[in-house]
Design an enzyme around this catalytic site. Structure first.
Site: not given
Ligand SMILES: Nc1ncnc2c1ncn2[C@@H]1O[C@H](COP(=O)(O)OP(=O)(O)O)[C@@H](O)[C@H]1O
Ligand SMILES: [Mg+2]
Lengths: 80, 228, 732, 80
Positions: C90, C44
């Site tokens: 998300h 990430h």
């Protein structure tokens, strides 16, 4: 038979609502207010007459619908 | 008319309201911080829409108890004009300046869409530029717009002609279908007995510019700023 | 807790990566240090699998002010203003807890944008869900939609657009991609590179709790009996605080107090402090004792890794500390000086006077892992010959069926829950046009915004699919009359360690890059989300594209609602491409064939032609032809206005169903008063154009004589969401 | 001292949330569920150590902020 399901956010989970309420109470001049937590209460009238069974039933409802067990915990009480 | 807009923490349509007032008056309204207590010199106080205090606990509950409310109450008692839109309406009921309460929408969902409001009387400073029993378009954007008051209070509102607007079809029919949020008697807005305080759920301030495809809300502000 | 290779593995660092940590540190790292390495070197934060590929994307143009690398992309939109925008995923949190996952997704992307000095003016969301017949899918959709609305409505940023697809590949892994667009003055953009040795490091916003701390640590022994309470808690968003944070930050940004600022996003205090100091080439010291805490007994590790929401890190001019504090006091937000910048080039974290971490920043950044993972090309699929695909349904029934199917039905149930008008500048709301339009306060200028991706094309041919997604975004902006400026992307893929997945990724980037290049439509920001798999099954490759365009005068924009008594003209060439079409899937029950090819030259020529004739007033309504083909596009236009159309026959060399439902690219349906004139102009411009019929009336009359009333069509179109959701009116 | 304030809609005030929960429980296959009412619960940590005074304080908070007595009624209980 009445079942009362209380649903609160788990400890450690941010409770924005409780926080805001606590803050507002302070603004209103209430002192000595520590942590405030806000939750839900659901009163259910159940046909079930056996309190033990009624409680089990309400707990099942809480798990399946009334509480979001990822972030909330619940408690069931039976009120004659 | 000198106008001010109250800014409570979490309010979010104060800019829209300022644009609408300025469009009609050519003057920027005063922005009033929720901790201010001096409103002297103002003719009109606007409580705008938004989510004061995040709508936590009850919509408008915390704002209704903020320092500025004392001055707003005094302003009302002086016969000053007050407009509360959406959250502003909720704050006015929470503060007891208007009767009733705004409950969760019957659908339990936020409603964001245009609606038509039927003008119940056109002899007030707010509605002088509309025609009685005709409709205008406004924007609904609320989760708690379901107007509630007990039967006696509703009868009194109706009897005294204090219902300002009802949810209607474009042609003015008031039906369960047009009453999207489930309000008692389709009530979308009400006046105080002296007709100087108006609380309404939908937003006239978001439709004041033809570039938005409709300027139906503008007459309300034109009438208001022209009044004093 | 003993720090060793096993613990490192449970933190997501492989053996080679851990040995690199040992080399850099020259000793066994502390738990906090290991935590910092593991999150900074996570997929990430480090983009370790994707970076080599992302480099291929074009990122510059004369109007690009800041491309990828900052918190969000920045483009010049004229009048001294800049648009700042980005999209972010998300996905995993939204699967675990749909409401909070989606809500905090919106909150996170808002912070990425206002941290650069922009007032957010619009939100969009690109959503992908599993099979609608699963109860779980319904719950997730309900929660995600409520969460997006719950957060966006409260902060007062209008949600103006997005997209929703369903496919069983997302059953265990929905995608929630949120995009925010903000406006700033071009010469007041705030960046994140820290500077000024000795300058205070300031923490503002909400307090820190144990939210979202790396789940891996919880497997370890130290958290025993009370592990229930110490579980990584789901991040809960507080949009009220976010709203205050926006106002407070913008107020501070109007002064000269800020040297650098960054939101605390993924990996919270760690990533913000490491990145800010790293970018500025300075050192940073943090005193954990000063960090506002919501819970007691938190460790340095927990403070550094917490993902509590609504927090920002600011490097202030030292002489402006009191003024800044006063602003945050006014908004009743936490404000704490938690450290200062140093000249050591290291991050030093102290807690209770003990050094819990002391890491050299340069190698933490420079020696971050970078992988060129093996790739396998997706095998090409056969081109389907439309003449060989029998139509057993006929046009009318197919149309009725298609307008009602989950992927094409009305999304109004969704957008009716999003405040799309707050701000008072929304010119085109959801459903009104191919792109949403938001005007700039006080000006006639406006932004056009869209999100697009067709994952089924991407699965069949990731390169073509990548190009198609960019082209469709460009087309959607063009279809309202806007000049497309730039895109943000959100690359959602499966496990990059599988060559076929990495192959999809690489190919999608290739396709996107080609389209960006050909359309002068650079990538200015983006996000990568990998490992979207459940039980070894990957999602469809989904490079979601968020496009931004500008209109000098929003009054010139057109929507898709079909006015009556106009000629309906199809712009662009039609071959009757049925491969991977929705007709093929929904009517013929097949998901195969090569997806429609994207001809970037035709895309540009056709689009430029359409835009010109929108802006000169000739075209009164316009809709691009995408999912479902021509007939669906016309039906959508008719349902939007309430006026029907009478359609004429199609070319003889293409079977009817292929002509009306094929998904050839680079096409638009336009409504004009005089088709003859437009077609003549098109011929001159080298743009294929053909008249399809006339608008008016209450029915849609098809070329085969079939007639369907708009009322019936609308009923079918609007049925799915409300009836699917009936009975799920429970609150979050 | 912990005060627990329970806030429920008054009888006669429409409770769409309670109704929806009842409906959803039915959909989930729970039978014998009669009336369902949904309310709020607010837990307050108070510095006050005298239970009688704590209760009076919490009641004051409820009247002034936590409940809207136009539509809601409340109950306060003190818990250790
Ligand atoms: N998740 C969403 N949020 C808000 N609006 C949405 C969402 N999904 C779809 N929409 C809106 O619905 C309309 C139709 O969407 P879509 O079918 O994806 O359009 P297109 O095929 O033209 O790109 C658009 O106005 C789009 O912005
Ligand atoms: Mg489109």
């Amino acid at each position: 038979m009445k079942a009362i399901v209380t649903v609160m956010l788990k400890n450690g989970v941010l409770d924005p609502q409780g926080k805001a309420i606590g803050h507002a109470l302070g603004t209103l001049g209430f002192t000595g207010v520590g942590m405030v937590r806000a939750g839900k209460i659901i009163e259910l009238e159940l046909a079930q007459t056996d309190p033990v069974k009624a409680k089990a039933e309400a707990e099942d409802m809480a798990r399946k619908l009334l509480a979001n067990t990822v972030i909330e915990s619940f408690q069931v009480s039976i009120d004659g | 008319m000198k106008a001010g807009i109250v800014v409570f923490p979490g309010i979010n349509r104060e800019r829209d309201m300022a644009i609408a007032l300025e469009t009609s008056s050519g003057v920027k309204p005063r922005m009033i911080w929720h901790k201010e207590t001096d409103l002297s010199g103002l003719d009109l106080v606007v409580l705008p829409g938004g989510f004061s205090y995040g709508d936590y606990l009850r919509c408008g509950a915390m704002a209704a108890r903020s320092p500025v409310m004392g001055a707003i109450r005094a302003h009302a008692e002086r016969g000053g004009f007050i407009l509360g839109v959406c959250n502003g309406f909720q704050i006015l009921t929470e503060a007891g300046l208007l009767p009733g309460a705004l409950l969760r929408n019957a659908s339990l969902r936020f409603l964001s869409m245009d609606c038509h409001l039927r003008v119940e009387r056109s002899d007030t400073v707010f509605t002088a530029r509309y025609q009685k029993q005709r409709t205008f378009r406004a924007v609904m954007a609320h989760g708690d717009g379901n107007y509630f008051a007990d039967t006696a209070a509703l009868d009194r509102l109706e009897g005294e002609g204090l219902v300002a607007f009802r949810y209607a079809s474009e042609t003015g029919d008031v039906t369960p279908v047009t009453n999207r949020n489930g309000s008692a008697r389709s009530i979308a807005g009400i006046y105080s007995p002296n007709l100087r305080v108006l609380g309404m759920m939908p937003h006239p301030e978001d439709l004041v510019d033809p570039l938005m495809g409709c300027a139906d809300g503008k007459p309300l502000f034109d009438a208001l700023v022209g009044a004093a | 807790m003993e720090v060793n290779q096993a613990l490192a593995r449970s933190f997501g660092l492989n053996a080679e990566e851990y040995s690199r940590v040992l080399d850099i540190m020259g000793r066994t790292p502390t738990l906090t240090e290991l935590g910092v390495f593991s999150v900074m070197w996570s997929e990430h934060c480090s983009y370790k699998s994707s970076r080599v590929w992302l480099k291929q994307l074009p990122t510059t143009a004369p109007w690009v002010i800041h491309g990828p690398g900052e918190n969000a992309g920045v483009v010049d939109i004229g009048d001294g203003l800049a648009a700042i925008f980005k999209m972010e995923s998300h996905n995993h949190p939204s699967f675990i807890e749909p409401y909070q996952g989606a809500a905090t997704g919106v909150g996170g992307i808002l912070r990425d944008v206002f941290t650069m000095g922009a007032r957010p003016v619009a939100n969009l969301n690109a959503l992908r869900f599993g099979n609608p017949s699963l109860p779980r899918t319904r719950r997730i959709v309900d929660g995600v939609v409520r969460g997006i609305g719950g957060y966006g409505n409260c902060v007062g940023v209008p949600t103006v657009g997005g997209e929703i697809n369903f496919h069983p590949a997302y059953d265990g892994n929905p995608l929630v991609n949120a995009m925010t667009v903000g406006i700033a003055s071009k010469d007041k953009i705030f960046l994140s590179a820290a500077a000024g040795i000795g300058n205070p490091v300031v923490y503002v916003g909400s307090k820190t709790g144990r939210d979202g701390i790396h789940g891996a640590t919880m497997a370890s022994a130290e958290f025993g009996a009370d592990s229930e309470e110490k579980r990584p808690t789901v991040q809960v968003g507080d949009p009220f605080i976010e709203k205050l944070l926006i106002e407070a930050c913008l107020e501070l940004m109007a002064t000269d107090a800020i040297v650098a600022i960054q939101d605390m996003g993924a990996a919270g205090l760690t990533s913000s402090s490491v990145e800010m100091a790293g970018k500025g080439g300075v050192g940073i010291e943090i005193d954990i004792d000063q960090v506002p805490a919501r819970e007691t007994g938190m460790t340095a590790y927990e403070f550094m890794l917490s993902e509590s929401q609504e927090r920002m890190l600011i490097i202030l001019r030292p002489d402006r500390e009191e003024m800044a504090r006063a602003i945050f006091d006014k908004w009743e937000l936490d404000f704490a000086v938690i450290g200062h910048l140093t000249d050591t080039g290291r991050i030093v974290v102290r807690h209770h006077g003990i050094v819990e971490a002391d890491i050299p920043l340069a190698p933490l950044g420079d020696q971050a892992p970078l992988y060129t993972r093996p790739t396998t090309e997706t095998p090409k699929q056969e081109k389907l010959n439309p003449a060989r695909i029998e139509d057993r349904f006929g046009l009318t029934r197919a149309l009725e069926h298609l307008v009602a199917c989950p992927d094409l039905c009305s999304r109004s149930w969704v957008w009716d829950q999003y405040d799309s008008t707050v701000g008072g500048q929304t010119v085109k709301r959801p459903g009104a046009a191919d792109a949403a339009i938001v005007k700039l306060e006080g000006l006639r200028r406006g932004l056009a915004l869209t999100t697009d991706c067709t994952p089924r094309y991407c699965l069949a041919d990731p390169e073509m699919g990548g190009a198609q997604a960019v082209a469709e975004a460009w087309r959607n902006l063009t279809a309202v009359g806007a000049r497309p400026l730039a895109i943000t992307d959100n690359m959602n893929f499966g496990n990059p360690e599988k060559p076929e997945i990495m192959g999809q990724f690489a190919a999608a980037i290739r396709g996107m890059a080609a389209a960006c290049e050909a359309l002068d439509f650079p990538v200015v920001s983006g996000n990568v989300s990998l490992y979207n798999e459940t039980e070894g099954r990957a999602i469809l490759p989904t490079p979601a594209i968020g496009g931004l365009g500008v209109l000098d005068d929003v009054s010139k924009a057109v929507g898709l609602a079909l006015p009556p008594w106009l000629d309906i003209v199809l712009i662009g060439a039609t071959k009757g491409w049925l491969g991977q079409s929705l007709w093929l899937r929904e009517i013929a029950g097949r998901e195969d064939g090569a997806p429609p090819p994207v001809d970037l030259t035709a895309e540009r020529t056709n689009g430029d032609f359409v835009r010109t004739h929108i802006l000169n007033g000739t075209i009164r309504a316009c809709h691009d032809v995408s999912d479902g083909g021509i007939l669906i596009a016309i039906a959508e236009m008719a349902m939007a206005s309430g006026f029907g159309a009478r359609l004429s026959a199609h070319p003889r060399d293409i079977p009817g169903h292929a002509f009306w439902f094929g998904e050839d690219q680079a096409r638009y349906i336009v409504a004009v008063p005089d088709s003859v004139a437009l077609i003549r102009l098109a011929e001159t411009a080298g743009v294929p154009a053909v008249r399809l019929g006339t608008s008016g009336g209450q029915d849609l009359t098809l070329p085969d004589g079939g007639t369907i009333s708009l009322a019936a069509l609308k009923t079918a179109h609007e049925r799915f969401f409300p009836s699917w959701m009936d009975g799920s009116e429970q609150e979050p």
